[in-house]
Design a protein around this motif. Structure first.
Motif, mmCIF file in Angstrom:
data_model
loop_
_atom_site.group_PDB
_atom_site.id
_atom_site.type_symbol
_atom_site.label_atom_id
_atom_site.label_comp_id
_atom_site.label_asym_id
_atom_site.label_seq_id
_atom_site.Cartn_x
_atom_site.Cartn_y
_atom_site.Cartn_z
ATOM 1 N N GLY A 77 20.526 3.681 -0.788
ATOM 2 C CA GLY A 77 19.473 2.845 -0.245
ATOM 3 C C GLY A 77 18.939 1.875 -1.282
ATOM 4 N N VAL A 78 17.984 1.065 -0.858
ATOM 5 C CA VAL A 78 17.364 0.063 -1.728
ATOM 6 C C VAL A 78 15.867 0.359 -1.766
ATOM 7 C CG1 VAL A 78 16.934 -2.394 -2.072
ATOM 8 C CG2 VAL A 78 19.124 -1.635 -1.103
ATOM 9 N N PRO A 79 15.315 0.600 -2.961
ATOM 10 C CA PRO A 79 13.891 0.941 -3.029
ATOM 11 C C PRO A 79 13.013 -0.260 -2.719
ATOM 12 C CG PRO A 79 14.784 0.718 -5.230
ATOM 13 C CD PRO A 79 15.941 0.581 -4.282
ATOM 14 N N ASP A 80 11.929 0.002 -2.019
ATOM 15 C CA ASP A 80 10.927 -1.044 -1.820
ATOM 16 C C ASP A 80 9.782 -0.792 -2.802
ATOM 17 O OD1 ASP A 80 9.480 1.085 -0.707
ATOM 18 O OD2 ASP A 80 9.746 0.396 1.350
ATOM 19 N N VAL A 81 8.799 -1.654 -2.792
ATOM 20 C CA VAL A 81 7.669 -1.547 -3.724
ATOM 21 C C VAL A 81 6.957 -0.207 -3.550
ATOM 22 C CG1 VAL A 81 5.424 -2.536 -4.335
ATOM 23 C CG2 VAL A 81 7.370 -4.037 -3.905
ATOM 24 N N GLN A 82 6.797 0.228 -2.315
ATOM 25 C CA GLN A 82 6.104 1.491 -2.052
ATOM 26 C C GLN A 82 6.864 2.676 -2.658
ATOM 27 O OE1 GLN A 82 5.584 2.474 2.088
ATOM 28 N NE2 GLN A 82 4.299 4.240 1.639
ATOM 29 N N ALA A 83 8.167 2.716 -2.501
ATOM 30 C CA ALA A 83 8.959 3.819 -3.059
ATOM 31 C C ALA A 83 8.862 3.834 -4.579
ATOM 32 C CB ALA A 83 10.411 3.717 -2.613
ATOM 33 N N LEU A 84 8.966 2.661 -5.215
ATOM 34 C CA LEU A 84 8.865 2.589 -6.672
ATOM 35 C C LEU A 84 7.480 3.031 -7.149
ATOM 36 C CD1 LEU A 84 10.783 -0.751 -7.293
ATOM 37 C CD2 LEU A 84 11.597 1.571 -7.773
ATOM 38 N N THR A 85 6.433 2.624 -6.419
ATOM 39 C CA THR A 85 5.072 3.024 -6.777
ATOM 40 C C THR A 85 4.905 4.531 -6.647
ATOM 41 O OG1 THR A 85 4.197 0.887 -6.100
ATOM 42 C CG2 THR A 85 2.619 2.708 -6.226
ATOM 43 N N ARG A 86 5.420 5.103 -5.594
ATOM 44 C CA ARG A 86 5.342 6.571 -5.413
ATOM 45 C C ARG A 86 6.077 7.300 -6.527
ATOM 46 N NH1 ARG A 86 7.311 8.684 -0.040
ATOM 47 N NH2 ARG A 86 6.408 10.605 -0.865
ATOM 48 N N LEU A 87 7.233 6.790 -6.938
ATOM 49 C CA LEU A 87 7.981 7.433 -8.021
ATOM 50 C C LEU A 87 7.225 7.355 -9.346
ATOM 51 C CD1 LEU A 87 11.586 6.205 -7.219
ATOM 52 C CD2 LEU A 87 10.805 8.584 -7.177
ATOM 53 N N ARG A 88 6.546 6.247 -9.617
ATOM 54 C CA ARG A 88 5.830 6.059 -10.884
ATOM 55 C C ARG A 88 4.594 6.944 -10.998
ATOM 56 N NH1 ARG A 88 6.587 0.115 -9.625
ATOM 57 N NH2 ARG A 88 8.463 -0.419 -10.795
ATOM 58 N N PRO A 126 23.958 0.647 1.383
ATOM 59 C CA PRO A 126 23.965 0.131 0.012
ATOM 60 C C PRO A 126 23.458 1.189 -0.978
ATOM 61 C CG PRO A 126 22.059 -0.716 1.187
ATOM 62 C CD PRO A 126 22.870 0.063 2.190
ATOM 63 N N THR A 127 23.814 0.998 -2.229
ATOM 64 C CA THR A 127 23.273 1.848 -3.286
ATOM 65 C C THR A 127 22.534 0.969 -4.291
ATOM 66 O OG1 THR A 127 25.224 1.761 -4.725
ATOM 67 C CG2 THR A 127 25.189 3.489 -3.035
ATOM 68 N N THR A 146 13.581 11.339 -6.168
ATOM 69 C CA THR A 146 14.185 10.250 -5.390
ATOM 70 C C THR A 146 14.360 10.656 -3.928
ATOM 71 O OG1 THR A 146 16.470 10.848 -5.969
ATOM 72 C CG2 THR A 146 15.330 9.249 -7.410
ATOM 73 N N ALA A 147 14.709 11.910 -3.681
ATOM 74 C CA ALA A 147 14.849 12.384 -2.297
ATOM 75 C C ALA A 147 13.505 12.329 -1.569
ATOM 76 C CB ALA A 147 15.418 13.792 -2.273
ATOM 77 N N ALA A 148 12.417 12.647 -2.295
ATOM 78 C CA ALA A 148 11.085 12.667 -1.680
ATOM 79 C C ALA A 148 10.643 11.289 -1.196
ATOM 80 C CB ALA A 148 10.062 13.231 -2.661
ATOM 81 N N VAL A 149 11.207 10.230 -1.775
ATOM 82 C CA VAL A 149 10.846 8.873 -1.342
ATOM 83 C C VAL A 149 11.965 8.234 -0.506
ATOM 84 C CG1 VAL A 149 9.248 8.558 -3.279
ATOM 85 C CG2 VAL A 149 11.607 7.711 -3.470
ATOM 86 N N GLY A 150 12.898 9.061 -0.039
ATOM 87 C CA GLY A 150 13.934 8.572 0.862
ATOM 88 C C GLY A 150 15.114 7.892 0.193
ATOM 89 N N LEU A 151 15.329 8.184 -1.092
ATOM 90 C CA LEU A 151 16.437 7.577 -1.844
ATOM 91 C C LEU A 151 17.261 8.682 -2.508
ATOM 92 C CD1 LEU A 151 14.300 4.811 -3.579
ATOM 93 C CD2 LEU A 151 15.928 4.439 -1.714
ATOM 94 N N PRO A 152 18.117 9.370 -1.771
ATOM 95 C CA PRO A 152 18.879 10.469 -2.367
ATOM 96 C C PRO A 152 19.720 10.009 -3.558
ATOM 97 C CG PRO A 152 19.248 10.337 0.010
ATOM 98 C CD PRO A 152 18.465 9.128 -0.381
ATOM 99 N N THR A 153 19.725 10.814 -4.611
ATOM 100 C CA THR A 153 20.503 10.504 -5.806
ATOM 101 C C THR A 153 21.972 10.815 -5.560
ATOM 102 O OG1 THR A 153 18.652 10.865 -7.311
ATOM 103 C CG2 THR A 153 20.857 11.110 -8.243
#
Length: 187
Positions: A77-88, A126-127, A146-153
């Motif tokens: 997948g492709v991270p959006d701003v929200q996913a990146l913010t949650r990861l940080r 996409p990856t 990454t799985a918790a924000v919908g982006l499996p590694t």
């Protein structure tokens, strides 16, 4: 008192004792009485530090010393701003909440070796690549984040621990190099 930088290949176990179905560190490192300072699971690749000094091993791997560890994660997948913010930010994973960390989306690293076997890819999905630096390291933490924000590694490579990096010490999977333990800053 050696300090060994080792690029752990995919599917190698972080142990010297025999494993029934996988290679272990013993197949790559024939240095007596060294032990890993921290671990990588079999599905992860990259930098591992090993030493024969128990105190140094503890100091490198203990969270109190906050040795930053940087991982490259190829995610589905492709991270959006929200996913990146949650990861940080601190992220509740159920059994623990992560500490804040550094996360940024990056281009696919051109210096990174191909994985053997290659990751599974789906033509319609996409990856993306993320660089994640954290000072803690719980079991399968990056994968769970990454799985918790919908982006499996799909692929996880640790490229740096403290002052040591596979960009500075370009080791291919299975290669190792001895370095001075005085380079480790445990402040």
């Amino acid at each position: 008192m050696p300090l060994i930088l080792f690029n752990k290949p995919f599917q190698v176990m972080c142990q010297f004792s025999p494993h029934p179905s996988r290679d272990t560190l013993a197949q790559y490192l024939r240095i007596p009485n060294i032990y890993p300072a921290g671990r990588l699971d079999a599905d992860s690749e990259g930098l591992l530090l090993l030493t024969d000094d128990g105190r140094l091993q503890h100091d490198i791997s203990h969270p109190a010393h906050k040795q930053p560890k940087t991982y490259l994660a190829q995610v589905e997948g492709v991270p959006d701003v929200q996913a990146l913010t949650r990861l940080r930010n601190p992220l509740d994973l159920g059994d623990f909440t992560t500490q804040a960390c550094q996360v940024r989306q990056i281009e696919a690293p051109d210096w990174l070796w191909p994985r053997n076997p290659p990751i599974r890819e789906r033509s319609n999905t996409p990856t993306s690549w993320l660089a994640i630096t954290l000072s803690e390291g719980k079991n399968r933490q990056v994968r769970r984040m990454t799985a918790a924000v919908g982006l499996p590694t799909l692929r996880l490579v640790r490229i740096a621990i403290g002052p040591f990096s596979l960009e500075t010490y370009p080791l291919l999977p299975g290669e190792w190099q001895e370095v001075s333990p005085t380079a480790v800053s445990l402040t």
